[in-house]
Design a protein around this motif. Structure first.
Motif, PDB file in Angstrom:
ATOM      1  N   ALA A 177      43.507  29.534  72.787  1.00 36.92           N
ATOM      2  CA  ALA A 177      44.831  28.925  72.731  1.00 36.92           C
ATOM      3  C   ALA A 177      44.715  27.451  73.073  1.00 36.92           C
ATOM      4  CB  ALA A 177      45.783  29.630  73.700  1.00 36.92           C
ATOM      5  N   ASP A 178      45.152  26.589  72.164  1.00 36.90           N
ATOM      6  CA  ASP A 178      45.054  25.134  72.360  1.00 36.90           C
ATOM      7  C   ASP A 178      43.631  24.697  72.672  1.00 36.90           C
ATOM      8  OD1 ASP A 178      47.750  24.682  71.848  1.00 36.90           O
ATOM      9  OD2 ASP A 178      48.302  25.025  73.935  1.00 36.90           O
ATOM     10  N   GLY A 179      42.663  25.373  72.052  1.00 34.81           N
ATOM     11  CA  GLY A 179      41.265  25.016  72.228  1.00 34.81           C
ATOM     12  C   GLY A 179      40.616  25.599  73.460  1.00 34.81           C
ATOM     13  N   VAL A 180      41.388  26.259  74.324  1.00 32.58           N
ATOM     14  CA  VAL A 180      40.837  26.865  75.534  1.00 32.58           C
ATOM     15  C   VAL A 180      40.441  28.302  75.215  1.00 32.58           C
ATOM     16  CG1 VAL A 180      41.263  27.544  77.922  1.00 32.58           C
ATOM     17  CG2 VAL A 180      42.236  25.407  77.020  1.00 32.58           C
ATOM     18  N   ALA A 181      39.155  28.605  75.336  1.00 34.99           N
ATOM     19  CA  ALA A 181      38.633  29.929  75.003  1.00 34.99           C
ATOM     20  C   ALA A 181      38.583  30.795  76.259  1.00 34.99           C
ATOM     21  CB  ALA A 181      37.236  29.817  74.401  1.00 34.99           C
ATOM     22  N   THR A 182      39.098  32.018  76.135  1.00 34.05           N
ATOM     23  CA  THR A 182      39.082  32.967  77.247  1.00 34.05           C
ATOM     24  C   THR A 182      38.318  34.211  76.822  1.00 34.05           C
ATOM     25  OG1 THR A 182      41.235  32.185  78.028  1.00 34.05           O
ATOM     26  CG2 THR A 182      40.483  34.314  78.846  1.00 34.05           C
ATOM     27  N   LEU A 183      37.311  34.578  77.612  1.00 35.84           N
ATOM     28  CA  LEU A 183      36.562  35.811  77.385  1.00 35.84           C
ATOM     29  C   LEU A 183      37.055  36.850  78.382  1.00 35.84           C
ATOM     30  CD1 LEU A 183      32.867  34.639  76.834  1.00 35.84           C
ATOM     31  CD2 LEU A 183      34.787  34.648  75.242  1.00 35.84           C
ATOM     32  N   THR A 184      37.373  38.028  77.884  1.00 34.49           N
ATOM     33  CA  THR A 184      37.874  39.089  78.743  1.00 34.49           C
ATOM     34  C   THR A 184      37.071  40.359  78.504  1.00 34.49           C
ATOM     35  OG1 THR A 184      39.479  39.781  77.058  1.00 34.49           O
ATOM     36  CG2 THR A 184      40.219  38.155  78.684  1.00 34.49           C
ATOM     37  N   GLY A 185      37.210  41.306  79.450  1.00 31.69           N
ATOM     38  CA  GLY A 185      36.590  42.610  79.246  1.00 31.69           C
ATOM     39  C   GLY A 185      35.319  42.792  80.026  1.00 31.69           C
ATOM     40  N   HIS A 186      34.349  43.442  79.382  1.00 36.28           N
ATOM     41  CA  HIS A 186      33.139  43.898  80.057  1.00 36.28           C
ATOM     42  C   HIS A 186      32.130  42.756  80.156  1.00 36.28           C
ATOM     43  CE1 HIS A 186      30.197  46.645  81.595  1.00 36.28           C
ATOM     44  NE2 HIS A 186      29.365  46.434  80.587  1.00 36.28           N
ATOM     45  N   LEU A 187      32.281  41.960  81.225  1.00 34.94           N
ATOM     46  CA  LEU A 187      31.371  40.829  81.432  1.00 34.94           C
ATOM     47  C   LEU A 187      30.332  41.119  82.503  1.00 34.94           C
ATOM     48  CD1 LEU A 187      33.943  37.888  81.334  1.00 34.94           C
ATOM     49  CD2 LEU A 187      32.432  38.658  79.499  1.00 34.94           C
ATOM     50  N   GLU A 188      30.420  42.334  83.097  1.00 32.78           N
ATOM     51  CA  GLU A 188      29.438  42.702  84.104  1.00 32.78           C
ATOM     52  C   GLU A 188      28.045  42.718  83.479  1.00 32.78           C
ATOM     53  OE1 GLU A 188      32.195  44.246  83.520  1.00 32.78           O
ATOM     54  OE2 GLU A 188      33.366  43.823  85.320  1.00 32.78           O
ATOM     55  N   GLY A 189      27.105  42.113  84.147  1.00 27.77           N
ATOM     56  CA  GLY A 189      25.751  42.058  83.610  1.00 27.77           C
ATOM     57  C   GLY A 189      25.534  40.880  82.678  1.00 27.77           C
ATOM     58  N   THR A 190      26.606  40.177  82.347  1.00 26.13           N
ATOM     59  CA  THR A 190      26.491  38.996  81.485  1.00 26.13           C
ATOM     60  C   THR A 190      26.297  37.762  82.354  1.00 26.13           C
ATOM     61  OG1 THR A 190      27.959  39.962  79.824  1.00 26.13           O
ATOM     62  CG2 THR A 190      27.667  37.582  79.771  1.00 26.13           C
ATOM     63  N   PRO A 191      25.269  36.970  82.105  1.00 26.31           N
ATOM     64  CA  PRO A 191      25.099  35.724  82.873  1.00 26.31           C
ATOM     65  C   PRO A 191      26.287  34.798  82.606  1.00 26.31           C
ATOM     66  CG  PRO A 191      23.110  36.271  81.619  1.00 26.31           C
ATOM     67  CD  PRO A 191      24.208  37.157  81.114  1.00 26.31           C
ATOM     68  N   LEU A 192      27.180  34.676  83.573  1.00 27.64           N
ATOM     69  CA  LEU A 192      28.427  33.958  83.347  1.00 27.64           C
ATOM     70  C   LEU A 192      28.201  32.477  83.065  1.00 27.64           C
ATOM     71  CD1 LEU A 192      30.780  35.632  85.980  1.00 27.64           C
ATOM     72  CD2 LEU A 192      30.296  36.290  83.615  1.00 27.64           C
ATOM     73  N   ALA A 193      27.222  31.885  83.732  1.00 34.24           N
ATOM     74  CA  ALA A 193      26.936  30.465  83.468  1.00 34.24           C
ATOM     75  C   ALA A 193      26.462  30.272  82.031  1.00 34.24           C
ATOM     76  CB  ALA A 193      25.888  29.948  84.452  1.00 34.24           C
ATOM     77  N   ALA A 194      25.636  31.208  81.555  1.00 36.12           N
ATOM     78  CA  ALA A 194      25.151  31.132  80.174  1.00 36.12           C
ATOM     79  C   ALA A 194      26.290  31.336  79.193  1.00 36.12           C
ATOM     80  CB  ALA A 194      24.058  32.165  79.944  1.00 36.12           C
ATOM     81  N   ALA A 195      27.181  32.291  79.499  1.00 37.76           N
ATOM     82  CA  ALA A 195      28.325  32.551  78.632  1.00 37.76           C
ATOM     83  C   ALA A 195      29.198  31.305  78.509  1.00 37.76           C
ATOM     84  CB  ALA A 195      29.136  33.724  79.168  1.00 37.76           C
TER      85      ALA A 195
END
Length: 222
Positions: A177-195
């Motif tokens: 929305a307005d260029g701001v990307a939001t990731l939701t859901g199953h992010l456990e185990g995902t390197p958040l800094a890399a994402a």
């Protein structure tokens, strides 16, 4: 949709107003005024860019028109004093010109503008011939990409790099929305800094938000 970085050739202005090395001072001023621009590439033999003449190069003639600078000023501003007495583009221009290739990324062009404190760059080919001009406003065009286009690129180019091979394809939801990307859901185990880094690398993304569900349920898609 773009799965590769935007290049200078994607956003540059191809029709460029130029002057030759022998262009007279008043001709340069008239050209700048006529086309409502603040700088002109100066072309030498075979159309190669040899310099750039800008309003800043012309102003010393007015600044020192009715004053005699003291010795300290003379020593400190030798280049400006020389331009105050110049009458042709060859004498006035800043050289060598800071240029960029048509195949350079927008990020590289932005870094060059910042480093050299210029508002635009002549775009040249492999032998220095003029192809166009890229300005600060051209580099900002990437932020006009539609939200839906950004979301699609994130889903297709980024999300597959973040989810385990056994996870459902919608394990991570994407909203823009307005260029701001939001990731939701199953992010456990995902390197958040890399994402965050990967999503921010998608050209046109303004910011990144991460909202893990905490229970592994899929996030929404938009």
């Amino acid at each position: 949709m773009h799965g590769h970085p935007h290049l200078v050739s994607d956003v540059m202005t191809r029709a460029v107003v130029t002057v030759g090395q022998g262009a007279a001072f008043k001709e340069i001023v008239r050209t700048l005024e006529q086309w409502r621009i603040s700088a002109l590439p100066v072309l030498g033999e075979e159309g190669r860019v040899v310099g750039v003449v800008s309003e800043a190069d012309l102003l010393p003639k007015e600044e020192f028109r009715d004053s005699a600078p003291d010795r300290r000023t003379q020593m400190r501003r030798l280049a400006d004093l020389a331009k105050a007495g110049a009458v042709t583009a060859d004498e006035l221009m800043s050289a060598p010109a800071v240029t960029v290739g048509a195949d350079a990324t927008l990020a590289r062009a932005a870094r060059m503008m910042a480093r050299h404190r210029v508002k635009r760059l002549p775009v040249v080919d492999g032998v220095g011939g003029l192809c166009g001009v890229v300005s600060r406003s051209d580099l900002l065009k990437v932020f006009l990409r539609p939200d839906a286009e950004l979301a699609q690129e994130i889903r297709e180019q980024v999300i597959p790099l973040l989810i385990p091979c056994c996870a459902p394809s919608d394990a991570i939801g994407v909203e823009v929305a307005d260029g701001v990307a939001t990731l939701t859901g199953h992010l456990e185990g995902t390197p958040l800094a890399a994402a965050t880094r990967l999503v921010r690398a998608v050209e046109g993304v303004v910011d990144v938000r991460l909202r893990p569900s905490g229970d592994g349920t899929p996030g929404g898609t938009k």
